[in-house]
Design an enzyme around this catalytic site. Structure first.
Site, PDB file in Angstrom:
ATOM      1  CE1 TYR A 100       1.475 -12.182  -9.995  1.00 25.26           C
ATOM      2  CE2 TYR A 100       3.069 -10.594  -9.235  1.00 25.26           C
ATOM      3  CZ  TYR A 100       2.530 -11.564  -9.764  1.00 25.26           C
ATOM      4  OH  TYR A 100       2.731 -11.549 -11.355  1.00 25.26           O
ATOM      5  CB  SER A 181      -0.634  -5.471  -3.900  1.00 22.61           C
ATOM      6  OG  SER A 181       0.974  -6.131  -3.850  1.00 22.61           O
ATOM      7  CG  ASP A 263       5.462  -1.945   0.712  1.00 25.01           C
ATOM      8  OD1 ASP A 263       5.975  -3.120   0.666  1.00 25.01           O
ATOM      9  OD2 ASP A 263       4.067  -2.390   0.054  1.00 25.01           O
ATOM     10  CG  HIS A 291       3.359  -5.543  -0.051  1.00 22.76           C
ATOM     11  ND1 HIS A 291       3.217  -4.609  -0.575  1.00 22.76           N
ATOM     12  CD2 HIS A 291       2.916  -6.593  -0.691  1.00 22.76           C
ATOM     13  CE1 HIS A 291       2.720  -4.337  -1.288  1.00 22.76           C
ATOM     14  NE2 HIS A 291       2.276  -5.897  -1.936  1.00 22.76           N
TER      15      HIS A 291
END
Length: 326
Positions: A100, A181, A263, A291
């Protein structure tokens, strides 16, 4: 194991491995789930039209071109085509998506010497004009499955594959997908409906198992969706068409998932649910965390990259260990 907590002290998304290795109860897809996606493929996988070379970025003996093409969303999006040197034949092809955060540059190290790759940037995400943060992107068109951002992001994976194979037709014999992701979840949505792909690797895949994804707050785009649904509960049924776990159950090619035990952005239970749901031959790489920064993060990233390259290059994935724990 890294200790990750919200400012108020609440622990988030950290689960024992034995729990994550136990499949969750299967979800029931909408009755027209497959029909919706097959219709989407027919409608939006059309050739991307004019492909423009915006800039030659060749370096290190490799052909690297910044390109633009017509997105399924209607606008033009950017990407990079990476090919081998002039005398190196192309034996493999890769479509490589992103998270993202968008994409600033391609990573030629992900592309083997005998491979060509396309690194598309998803519509509305950074580097494209008007790029949005993930918390806003994930809400584009929400409530209307035909207008939802993820539908167009998946369709642009198909268009990117078409562009790659137009430039490097020999790559069709061995076309693979890589995504992490956001790109992991979008890949799961895109792969079942396009029989050009041979194998895929999905790293910490998002959008998995919405009953869990929406059950706890997080630091990722899922929190924007959770908050949105508090005021618009009528939009919840639409999300089932974009659950990467439901899509994974339709994937029959060989897939390797690297999933994290901890995460803050993508609940590990959803990541592992994507792995469990896969219908074809599957392999699992268990990561310490995703992340998040933690001691050993750089070493983990190298190990994940090595495992992905080994999986895609293997003559027979059945000869690889079914689970690798990092």
């Amino acid at each position: 194991m890294p200790d990750h907590r919200f400012p108020d002290g609440e622990e988030f998304t950290s689960y024992p491995l034995d729990e994550l290795l136990t499949p969750l109860p299967p979800l029931r897809p909408p009755d027209d789930f497959a029909e919706f996606w097959r219709e989407t493929y027919v409608e939006l996988t059309a050739p991307a039209g004019e492909v423009r070379i915006e800039r030659d970025c060749s370096a290190g003996g490799r052909s690297i071109e910044l390109i633009s093409f017509r997105s399924s969303s209607g606008g033009r999006v950017l990407g990079w085509l990476v090919g081998p040197g002039d005398r190196q034949p192309v034996r493999r092809g890769l479509v490589i998506s992103h998270g993202y955060g968008g994409r600033e540059l391609p990573d030629p190290l992900q592309v083997a010497d005998n491979a060509a790759a396309i690194f598309p940037v998803a519509p509305w995400l950074p580097i494209n004009a008007g790029g949005l943060p993930g918390s806003e992107h994930v809400l584009i068109g929400i409530g209307d499955r035909y207008r939802y951002a993820h539908r167009f992001s998946a369709a642009d994976i198909w268009r990117a594959a078409t562009i790659l194979l137009q430039r490097y037709p020999d790559a069709a014999a061995c076309l693979d997908y890589r995504g992490g992701s956001f790109g992991g979840g979008i890949g799961a949505l895109a792969l079942p409906w396009d029989d050009r792909f041979r194998r895929a690797t999905l790293h910490v895949p998002s959008f998995g198992y919405f009953p869990i994804r929406l059950s706890r707050r997080c630091t990722g785009s899922g929190e924007a969706v959770r908050q949105h649904l508090l005021g618009h509960p009528e939009h919840r049924p639409m999300l089932d068409y974009f659950d990467s776990t439901l899509a994974a159950a339709e994937i029959s090619i060989d897939v390797q998932v690297s999933a994290a035990r901890t995460d803050p952005a993508v609940d590990p239970r959803g990541q592992f649910a994507v792995y469990h749901a896969l219908a074809g031959t599957k392999r699992l790489v268990v990561c310490t965390a995703g992340h998040a920064e933690f001691p050993g993060e750089a070493e983990q990233n190298l190990a994940v990259e090595s495992a992905a390259r080994r999986f895609l290059a293997a003559d027979d994935v059945d000869e690889l260990p079914p689970i690798i724990e990092l």
